[in-house]
Design a protein around this motif. Structure first.
Motif, PDB file in Angstrom:
ATOM      1  N   PHE A 237       0.827  -1.198   0.000  1.00 33.97           N
ATOM      2  CA  PHE A 237       0.000   0.000   0.000  1.00 33.97           C
ATOM      3  C   PHE A 237       0.866   1.254   0.000  1.00 33.97           C
ATOM      4  O   PHE A 237       0.438   2.310  -0.455  1.00 33.97           O
ATOM      5  N   SER A 238       2.079   1.138   0.486  1.00 31.00           N
ATOM      6  CA  SER A 238       3.009   2.270   0.415  1.00 31.00           C
ATOM      7  C   SER A 238       3.365   2.547  -1.037  1.00 31.00           C
ATOM      8  O   SER A 238       3.705   1.625  -1.782  1.00 31.00           O
ATOM      9  N   PRO A 239       3.300   3.819  -1.471  1.00 29.28           N
ATOM     10  CA  PRO A 239       3.666   4.129  -2.864  1.00 29.28           C
ATOM     11  C   PRO A 239       5.146   3.917  -3.146  1.00 29.28           C
ATOM     12  O   PRO A 239       5.560   3.940  -4.305  1.00 29.28           O
ATOM     13  N   PHE A 240       5.931   3.699  -2.097  1.00 31.98           N
ATOM     14  CA  PHE A 240       7.374   3.555  -2.265  1.00 31.98           C
ATOM     15  C   PHE A 240       7.817   2.097  -2.352  1.00 31.98           C
ATOM     16  O   PHE A 240       9.002   1.811  -2.500  1.00 31.98           O
ATOM     17  N   ILE A 241       6.870   1.158  -2.237  1.00 32.35           N
ATOM     18  CA  ILE A 241       7.188  -0.269  -2.267  1.00 32.35           C
ATOM     19  C   ILE A 241       6.480  -0.909  -3.451  1.00 32.35           C
ATOM     20  O   ILE A 241       5.258  -0.818  -3.580  1.00 32.35           O
ATOM     21  N   ARG A 242       7.248  -1.573  -4.321  1.00 35.59           N
ATOM     22  CA  ARG A 242       6.677  -2.206  -5.509  1.00 35.59           C
ATOM     23  C   ARG A 242       6.336  -3.668  -5.256  1.00 35.59           C
ATOM     24  O   ARG A 242       5.258  -4.134  -5.606  1.00 35.59           O
ATOM     25  N   ASP A 243       7.243  -4.430  -4.680  1.00 36.92           N
ATOM     26  CA  ASP A 243       7.009  -5.847  -4.417  1.00 36.92           C
ATOM     27  C   ASP A 243       7.641  -6.225  -3.091  1.00 36.92           C
ATOM     28  O   ASP A 243       8.606  -5.595  -2.633  1.00 36.92           O
ATOM     29  N   VAL A 244       7.105  -7.292  -2.512  1.00 44.21           N
ATOM     30  CA  VAL A 244       7.600  -7.795  -1.228  1.00 44.21           C
ATOM     31  C   VAL A 244       7.477  -9.304  -1.207  1.00 44.21           C
ATOM     32  O   VAL A 244       6.498  -9.851  -1.738  1.00 44.21           O
ATOM     33  N   MET A 245       8.439  -9.975  -0.595  1.00 45.42           N
ATOM     34  CA  MET A 245       8.239 -11.369  -0.211  1.00 45.42           C
ATOM     35  C   MET A 245       8.550 -11.489   1.272  1.00 45.42           C
ATOM     36  O   MET A 245       9.684 -11.265   1.703  1.00 45.42           O
ATOM     37  N   ALA A 246       7.511 -11.814   2.056  1.00 44.49           N
ATOM     38  CA  ALA A 246       7.695 -12.044   3.484  1.00 44.49           C
ATOM     39  C   ALA A 246       8.192 -13.470   3.698  1.00 44.49           C
ATOM     40  O   ALA A 246       7.787 -14.393   2.997  1.00 44.49           O
ATOM     41  N   VAL A 247       9.061 -13.652   4.680  1.00 41.73           N
ATOM     42  CA  VAL A 247       9.726 -14.937   4.903  1.00 41.73           C
ATOM     43  C   VAL A 247       9.603 -15.314   6.373  1.00 41.73           C
ATOM     44  O   VAL A 247       9.650 -14.459   7.263  1.00 41.73           O
ATOM     45  N   GLY A 248       9.442 -16.603   6.635  1.00 41.80           N
ATOM     46  CA  GLY A 248       9.429 -17.126   7.995  1.00 41.80           C
ATOM     47  C   GLY A 248       9.510 -18.634   7.944  1.00 41.80           C
ATOM     48  O   GLY A 248       9.594 -19.224   6.866  1.00 41.80           O
ATOM     49  N   GLY A 249       9.481 -19.286   9.111  1.00 44.80           N
ATOM     50  CA  GLY A 249       9.548 -20.737   9.126  1.00 44.80           C
ATOM     51  C   GLY A 249       9.628 -21.280  10.528  1.00 44.80           C
ATOM     52  O   GLY A 249       9.843 -20.530  11.491  1.00 44.80           O
ATOM     53  N   PRO A 250       9.456 -22.603  10.683  1.00 47.14           N
ATOM     54  CA  PRO A 250       9.424 -23.214  12.016  1.00 47.14           C
ATOM     55  C   PRO A 250      10.743 -23.126  12.763  1.00 47.14           C
ATOM     56  O   PRO A 250      10.782 -23.341  13.976  1.00 47.14           O
ATOM     57  N   GLU A 251      11.828 -22.837  12.046  1.00 51.10           N
ATOM     58  CA  GLU A 251      13.125 -22.715  12.725  1.00 51.10           C
ATOM     59  C   GLU A 251      13.400 -21.307  13.227  1.00 51.10           C
ATOM     60  O   GLU A 251      14.425 -21.059  13.853  1.00 51.10           O
TER      61      GLU A 251
END
Length: 642
Positions: free
Chosen positions: A493-507
Motif C-alpha cells: 500500500f506504500s507508494p514507495f514499495i513495488r514488491d515484497v516477499m515475506a519470509v518465515g519458518g518453524p526454525e
C-alpha cells in the motif's frame, strides 16, 4: 427455438435481436473510435468460422490464439468456437519455450497470431510444432515479403468462408446449432507456479454459468461499455468480457495500443472494470504521488476531504445512515475532489469495479470506496471459470473476498482448505489424470468440489475470508501461524514499495522480508530531498531510503500480532522478474524459487548480520547493463510504542 447453450448460439441470438441497429464493438484507430454493428460482427465471425471449416477444422480441435485484444481477435475467438473449435489463449509476452509448450501440449492444429512479432516467434519454433497446420495472421505489417506457405492471412481464410456461405446460406447457423453446453470451449492454462502450466478444461456451460452468476449480483446492460484489456490467456476476460458481450449485448471497446489503455479507459468510462491488485495499488500510488506534487491548498483539501470520504465509505458499507453534516461535506468533496479524481482514473461511470488475483490490502479497498468507487473483491481461479465469490453492494468487508456467487457453494475442509462446487467447476486438466484427481473431490452423487489449495474460513455473516495458500501459511518456532501475503499486501500500500516477499519458518521466531522499492516514486522522493543517485541499486541502499521503508514496515507491524511482525528486512538490488522465473506473468511470486535464489540473503537476516554480499545486475541511466558485486544492508526494525 431452443435456449442457447453455447457462446456462439448466444452470439447469433444477439445478432437477430440487434442486427445493424446497434453497435456491438468499437476499436480506436488513428485517434478515432471505429464502430461495428452486430451485423458487421456476424459477417466477420461467419466467414472466419466457415473458413476454418474449409481448412479442415473438426469439432473439438484446438486453436491457439495470441495477440493484443482487438476486434479481429474477438471475431477469431467467436469464429473458432462457432466451428466447434476449442480456444487456447497465449500471452503476448510469453517466451518461445513457454509458447511452444502450450501449443504442443494442447494439440493445437491452427494458431491465430496477430502480427509479425508473434509470427516470428512461431516460425522460430516451427520444428517443435508438428501438429500446427497453418498460422493465421490479421495484421500484415512487416509480413508482405514473407514467402512462407505455413503463414496465411486472415482475409484468405475469410474468402474460403464466404465461398461456403455463398454455396449454402444456412450452413453457418447449422454448424453453430450443433454445439452443446458440455462441449469444451477453452483450454485455459494455469500460471504454473508449482511446475509446468496445466490446461484447465472449461465447457460452454462452465463459462456461461459463471457469467450468469455474476450477472445476478451486478447486472450488465446492453448499454454498458466494457474495455477489453485483459489477455484472453487469463480466464477473467472470457467471463467478464466476451461472455457478457454475447449473453447481454454489452458493448466491447478495444484500446488503440497497450500504451494508450489508461487514456482509452478514461474516454470510454466503462460501467464495470477489473484490474488485478497490482494495478489498483499502482493507481493508489499514482494519486498519492500526484497529490504530493500539488499546491499546499490542494494538499490540504485532499487530506480533509479524504477523511470525509473514509467516514462516508464506512457508513455505506455498513448500511448505516449518514448525518446531514457528513452528507453535505461529502457532496462538497465529491464536487471538488472525488469526481475529478474518478474522471482522471477513467472510473467516472463505473458501477462495479473488481479486483482479483493476489489479495488487495484493506487500506487500498478503503481508499477507493472513499473516492466513491464501488470496488469489490473477486475470489476464484481458472478452475472455477474465474470467480466463485464476490462482494455485494452494501455488504463489503475489507478483510473478506465476499460471499459465494449465486448457485456456487463454498465449504472449508478439515485442514482449512477452501473448496468450491457448482456448474462453474472445470472438467479437469488436459492430459493429466493425476493432477485432476488431486484437484477434484467427487461426492457420491457425482458433484465435483475443486480443492483450491487456499486456506481460509467462513465468518458468521457468510463471508469467505482468504488467508493464504495452505502450503504458504507459515508456522513459526512458537507454533503460531502468519500469512506472508497479508504482510505483503499491506506493505505494498506504500507508494514507495513495488514488491515484497515475506519470509518465515518453524526454525525462526519472527518474520523477515525482501522488499523491492518503487524506483520511480522513490526516485522522485529522493530528488525532492536532494539525495543524488545513479542506479536502482544505488538508490535502494541509501540510508534515507532504508529509513523511509522502515517507517512503512513499522506501520504494518502495528496491526500484526507480535509473533508475525517483520523484524528485519533487506531492500533488494533488483526487481523480481517474470523472465527470470521469479514470478508468473500475472505477477504472482514463485516463492520456492525466490527462497532458493536468495537463500544467502535470508540466512544472513536470521543470523543477525548487518550486511550481506551479493552479485547484482545493474542498469545504468544510459541503458548500459552490467554485473557488480555489492553489499546489501540488513535493517533491524525497532518496535513501535504501540
Amino acid at each position: 427455438m431452443s435456449e442457447p447453450r453455447t457462446l456462439p448460439q448466444f452470439f447469433l441470438e444477439r445478432v437477430r435481436q440487434y442486427g445493424a441497429r446497434k453497435v456491438a464493438l468499437r476499436q480506436k484507430e488513428y485517434g478515432i473510435w471505429q464502430e461495428c454493428t452486430w451485423q458487421d460482427s456476424y459477417v466477420q465471425v461467419r466467414d472466419i468460422g466457415l473458413g476454418l471449416y474449409a481448412l479442415g477444422l473438426q469439432r473439438g480441435d484446438r486453436v491457439a490464439t495470441v495477440g493484443d485484444n482487438d476486434r479481429y481477435y474477438l471475431w477469431a475467438y467467436l469464429g473458432l468456437l462457432a466451428a466447434g473449435g476449442v480456444q487456447v489463449g497465449l500471452y503476448t509476452d510469453a517466451g518461445s519455450e513457454e509458447m511452444a509448450y502450450v501449443i504442443d501440449h494442447s494439440d493445437a492444429v491452427f494458431v491465430f497470431a496477430k502480427d509479425q512479432e508473434q509470427c516470428d516467434k512461431l516460425l522460430e519454433m516451427r520444428d517443435r510444432l508438428p501438429k500446427v497446420r497453418r498460422v493465421i495472421y490479421w495484421d500484415d505489417r512487416g509480413l508482405w515479403n514473407y514467402d512462407e506457405p505455413w503463414l496465411v492471412a486472415l482475409e484468405e481464410v475469410q474468402t474460403l468462408g464466404r465461398q461456403l456461405a455463398d454455396q449454402d446460406a444456412t450452413c453457418f447457423e447449422e454448424e453453430v446449432a450443433k454445439g452443446q453446453g458440455d462441449d469444451l470451449a477453452v483450454l485455459c492454462y494455469t500460471s504454473g507456479t508449482t511446475g509446468l502450466p496445466k490446461g484447465a478444461m472449461l465447457t460452454h456451460t462452465n463459462l456461461l454459468s459463471a457469467t450468469a452468476a455474476f450477472h445476478q449480483v451486478d447486472p450488465r446492460l446492453d448499454s454498458d461499455n466494457h474495455v477489453s484489456l485483459l489477455p484472453l490467456g487469463w480466464i477473467a476476460e472470457h467471463v467478464l468480457g466476451v461472455a457478457p458481450h454475447v449473453m447481454y449485448g454489452m458493448v466491447m471497446n478495444f484500446p488503440e495500443a497497450p500504451e494508450t489503455v489508461r487514456a482509452n479507459v478514461r474516454e470510454i468510462a466503462p460501467e464495470g472494470i477489473l484490474y488485478n491488485s497490482r494495478l489498483w495499488d499502482n493507481l493508489v500510488g499514482t494519486v498519492q504521488v500526484r497529490m504530493s506534487d500539488a499546491s499546499w491548498l490542494n494538499r490540504k483539501l485532499y487530506s480533509w476531504f479524504l477523511g470525509v470520504g473514509y467516514q462516508m465509505a464506512e457508513k455505506r458499507i455498513a448500511n448505516q445512515p449518514a448525518g446531514i453534516g457528513l452528507r453535505l461535506a461529502y457532496r462538497l468533496g465529491d464536487l471538488f475532489l472525488f469526481t475529478p479524481l474518478r474522471d482522471q482514473l477513467g472510473l467516472s461511470q463505473v458501477r462495479s469495479a473488481y479486483t482479483a488475483g493476489a489479495a488487495l490490502s484493506p487500506d487500498a479497498m478503503r481508499f477507493f470506496h472513499a473516492l466513491g468507487i464501488n470496488l469489490k473483491q473477486i475470489y476464484g481461479s481458472t478452475e472455477v471459470a474465474g470467480g466463485a465469490t464476490l462482494h455485494r453492494d452494501g455488504d463489503v468487508k475489507f478483510a473478506s473476498v465476499g460471499k459465494p456467487a449465486p448457485g456456487i457453494e463454498v465449504r472449508i475442509a478439515d485442514d482449512g482448505e477452501i473448496q468450491i462446487a457448482g456448474p462453474n467447476v472445470f472438467q479437469g486438466y488436459y492430459k493429466s489424470d493425476d493432477a485432476t484427481a488431486q484437484a477434484l473431490a467427487i461426492d457420491p452423487d457425482g458433484r465435483r468440489w475443486f480443492r483450491t489449495g487456499d486456506a481460509g474460513y467462513i465468518d458468521k455473516d457468510g463471508h469467505v475470508i482468504y488467508l493464504d495458500r495452505v502450503k504458504d501459511m507459515v508456522t513459526l518456532a512458537s507454533g503460531e501461524h502468519f500469512s506472508p501475503q497479508f504482510i505483503e499486501g499491506r506493505l505494498k500500500f506504500s507508494p514507495f514499495i513495488r514488491d515484497v516477499m515475506a519470509v518465515g519458518g518453524p526454525e525462526w521466531d519472527f518474520a523477515t522480508a525482501l522488499i523491492i522499492i518503487d524506483f520511480e516514486n522513490v526516485g522522485n522522493w529522493a530528488e525532492k530531498q536532494g539525495i543524488g543517485y545513479t542506479t536502482f541499486l544505488d538508490l535502494s541502499q541509501k540510508p534515507e531510503v532504508y529509513a523511509l521503508i522502515a517507517g512503512a514496515v513499522q506501520d504494518v507491524n502495528a496491526s500484526l500480532p507480535a509473533a508475525g511482525r517483520v523484524r528485519r528486512f533487506v531492500l533488494m538490488h533488483k526487481e523480481f522478474d517474470a523472465d527470470e522465473a521469479e514470478m508468473t506473468r500475472s505477477r504472482k511470486l514463485r516463492r520456492g524459487f525466490l527462497a532458493q535464489r536468495y537463500d544467502g540473503i535470508i540466512a544472513a537476516m536470521y543470523r543477525g548480520d548487518e550486511r550481506v554480499r551479493v552479485h547484482a545486475p545493474v542498469r545504468y541511466q544510459d541503458g548500459r547493463e552490467g554485473v557488480v558485486e555489492t553489499e546489501l544492508r540488513i535493517m533491524f526494525v525497532e518496535e513501535s510504542e504501540t
